[in-house]
Design a protein around this motif. Structure first.
Motif, mmCIF file in Angstrom:
data_model
loop_
_atom_site.group_PDB
_atom_site.id
_atom_site.type_symbol
_atom_site.label_atom_id
_atom_site.label_comp_id
_atom_site.label_asym_id
_atom_site.label_seq_id
_atom_site.Cartn_x
_atom_site.Cartn_y
_atom_site.Cartn_z
ATOM 1 N N ALA A 31 22.950 17.656 35.890
ATOM 2 C CA ALA A 31 24.048 16.788 36.315
ATOM 3 C C ALA A 31 24.146 16.781 37.837
ATOM 4 N N ASP A 66 29.693 21.564 28.666
ATOM 5 C CA ASP A 66 28.883 20.374 28.918
ATOM 6 C C ASP A 66 29.451 19.143 28.225
ATOM 7 N N TYR A 122 25.001 12.441 34.510
ATOM 8 C CA TYR A 122 24.822 13.539 33.554
ATOM 9 C C TYR A 122 23.652 13.194 32.641
ATOM 10 N N PHE A 127 31.681 11.842 32.547
ATOM 11 C CA PHE A 127 30.729 10.871 33.071
ATOM 12 C C PHE A 127 30.871 9.527 32.363
ATOM 13 N N LEU A 131 31.797 17.602 30.540
ATOM 14 C CA LEU A 131 31.065 16.920 31.615
ATOM 15 C C LEU A 131 30.569 15.560 31.148
ATOM 16 N N ALA A 132 29.990 15.511 29.940
ATOM 17 C CA ALA A 132 29.471 14.246 29.413
ATOM 18 C C ALA A 132 30.594 13.244 29.219
ATOM 19 N N VAL A 136 31.838 13.725 37.907
ATOM 20 C CA VAL A 136 30.462 13.757 37.426
ATOM 21 C C VAL A 136 29.787 12.444 37.822
#
Length: 578
Positions: free
Chosen positions: A406, A335, A362, A342, A338-339, A359
């Motif tokens: 997300a 994660d 998120y 984004f 992912l953050a 992404v």
């Protein structure tokens, strides 16, 4: 005619007296000595302690906004530098003021402040520097060598005690014979201490002030009553708690050997040296725990075998390939990545991924509800269900678990064409929701990549193991006439391809220790057919027990000497006046 000798000449002629050096010689110090005295100064210790108190205060009020795990791991304590926001102090002020006097301070402004690691490291340097300058070795020759050898042996014993509890096959339960022998040893030690105290008081009759002797006699009488109760009465400790007693007993024996070595080297200052050593061990344990320890949960239904646990504070995007004949293939993206993708707007691309990932949105914590308007999702459940951002869980309301969500757009790695935008969320994770619940069916959503079938979803981070635990039975009892749990335990079978399977029972204070990890009984499902085990990997978990016993032995030794000297001085003063 007689002459009078100047007073300065008479003083300088005294044995052992040296005239005062010139002021410049008295104040001249080497830079190294100045640095050493600064690092060892009591003022620095007070400043560091004050900074630590402030950091704890700031971290405590920051939990309302950020949650306890952010404060501990990422924000304040297990970091070198902490960013302290002014908003936290405004919230603290508002909690005690009427609404019309509130401070509406909405900003990320703040200031940098030394974090827990940096303050702890500085305190350790201050303590070591103070010892090197102020605690002088009083022994020499054979006594010094004997003291160093004894201290080394005691340290090795402490290391053995710490490592011996990491046995990969240890269940964490003492046998009945071992429990009986240990409890007998506790009784015998209490009797010996009470008898020794009575003998010492008898030898000091008439040598101590009457009031002091009576106070000590009353304390020893109380201890003697306890010792008598242990022998005559049926006082005992629950068998599952005897494991803790055994750990403390081992640490005490090893610590006593270290204390003997310190006494040979430092004489009466041995207690202070050992006490500070215990504090340093505790600080080292906290640093190591923050860097290396892992915690997770394992959920098992009756009759089910599970070979993974989940980290409820982190998530991962997973793409599952079920085309394998023997096992599924899981490809995961943390994660945190992912953050970052984004925030930066970058596309996640990796040779192991069958697709590239963009992404779109998120949320570190989110709500899920039926979509009332168009959402970014073009495929999957996201066309009818929408996610929205909410503040991170603080734990102050009883909820300390975040639910990340997300919107991810999956791209063909060759052409770059969009394969659709999906809503993925830990709200759909079947580990959180009871299997068969409404949201669990959305946990993994189908994905077609050039004819190859995958499933995509967001779940709590999984930690897989080379062995499995099968829940044979979950036993649960309540207090009569109430719904309050009285006891609950899990009977599990350890299934390891490399070792023979065996059945063990896990309950409160009686964990399973296996392959360097500890499995505690944490909770259970509402169905009372599912157990939840806390899994901890912490090779240094024995160090707090060692630290506590070192500090206790050091305090008893140091204050024992201080009390003896105090009583002797009072007795001498009374004899002088008499």
């Amino acid at each position: 005619m007689a002459t009078t000798e100047p007073s300065t000449s008479r003083l300088s002629s005294r044995e052992g007296f040296a005239p005062a050096p010139p002021s410049d010689a008295r104040t001249a110090k080497s830079p190294l000595a100045t640095i050493g005295e600064t690092l060892a100064s009591l003022r620095l210790a007070v400043v560091l302690l004050s900074m630590l108190i402030f950091l704890v205060f700031a971290g405590t009020i920051a939990q309302v906004e950020h949650g306890i795990w952010y404060v501990v791991r990422d924000g304040y304590f297990r970091v070198w530098w902490a960013w302290i926001e002014f908003q936290a102090f405004a919230d603290f002020y508002n909690a005690f003021r009427a609404a019309e006097h509130h401070i509406d301070y909405v900003s990320d402004a703040g200031f940098w402040f030394p974090g827990g690691y940096l303050i702890g490291f500085a305190m350790a340097i201050n303590l070591l520097a103070a010892h090197s300058l102020r605690f002088k070795v009083t022994a020499s020759g054979t006594r010094l060598l004997a003291g160093l050898a004894t201290t080394t042996i005691g340290t090795l014993l402490l290391g053995w005690v710490t490592l011996s509890w990491l046995d990969e096959t240890q269940v964490g339960k003492l046998s009945e014979s071992a429990t009986y022998s240990l409890w007998f040893g506790v009784k015998a030690a209490t009797i010996v201490i009470a008898a020794g105290g009575a003998a010492w008081l008898a030898s000091r009759w008439g040598k101590l002030r009457t009031g002091d002797w009576m106070v000590l006699a009353a304390a020893n009488l109380l201890l003697s009553i306890v010792a008598g109760g242990l022998v005559v009465g049926d006082w005992t400790i629950p068998p599952e708690a005897m494991r803790i007693v055994w750990m403390l007993a081992q640490a005490t024996i090893a610590g006593a050997v270290v204390l003997g070595g310190c006494w040979l080297v430092f004489n009466r200052r041995a207690g202070v040296v050992l006490l500070h050593a215990g504090v340093l061990v505790l600080m080292a344990h906290e640093f190591y725990t923050g860097m290396a320890a892992d915690e997770s949960q394992m959920r098992i239904d009756e009759g089910q075998s599970v070979n993974f646990s989940v980290d409820s504070r982190n998530a991962e995007l997973v793409l599952v390939d079920r085309s394998g004949k023997e096992a599924d293939r899981h490809i995961v993206v943390d994660d945190a990545r992912l953050a970052n993708a984004f925030d930066s707007g970058q596309v996640i691309s990796d040779p192991q991924l069958p697709v590239d990932i963009r992404v779109v949105e998120y949320f570190s914590n989110s709500n899920i509800a039926s979509a009332k308007q168009q959402t970014p999702a073009t495929k999957g459940v996201g066309k009818s269900i929408a996610a929205s951002a909410i503040p991170k869980a603080s734990g102050s309301s009883g909820i300390d678990l975040d639910f990340p969500s997300a919107y991810v757009e999956l791209l063909d790695k060759k052409s770059g064409d969009s394969l659709g935008t999906y809503l993925v969320s830990t709200h759909f994770d079947d580990w959180i929701t009871v299997p068969g619940a409404r949201l669990a069916e959305f946990n993994l959503q189908p994905l077609d990549v050039s004819g190859q079938q995958y499933e995509v979803g967001l779940r709590l981070r999984r930690i897989y193991r080379p062995f499995s635990l099968k829940l044979i039975d979950f036993e649960f009892t309540r207090y009569a006439g109430t719904d309050t749990p009285k006891s609950y335990k899990s009977i599990v079978e350890v299934q390891d391809p490399e070792l023979a399977s065996r059945t063990v029972t896990i309950w409160m204070n009686n964990p399973l220790r296996y392959r360097g990890e500890t499995f505690y009984q944490q909770s259970f499902d509402k169905t009372e057919k599912t157990t939840i085990l806390q899994v901890a990997k912490n090779e240094g978990y024995m160090l707090p027990y060692v630290s506590c016993m070192l500090v206790l032995l050091g305090m008893v030794w140091h204050f024992g000497f201080a009390l003896t000297n105090f009583l002797q001085r009072r007795a001498s003063t009374q004899a002088t006046y008499d």
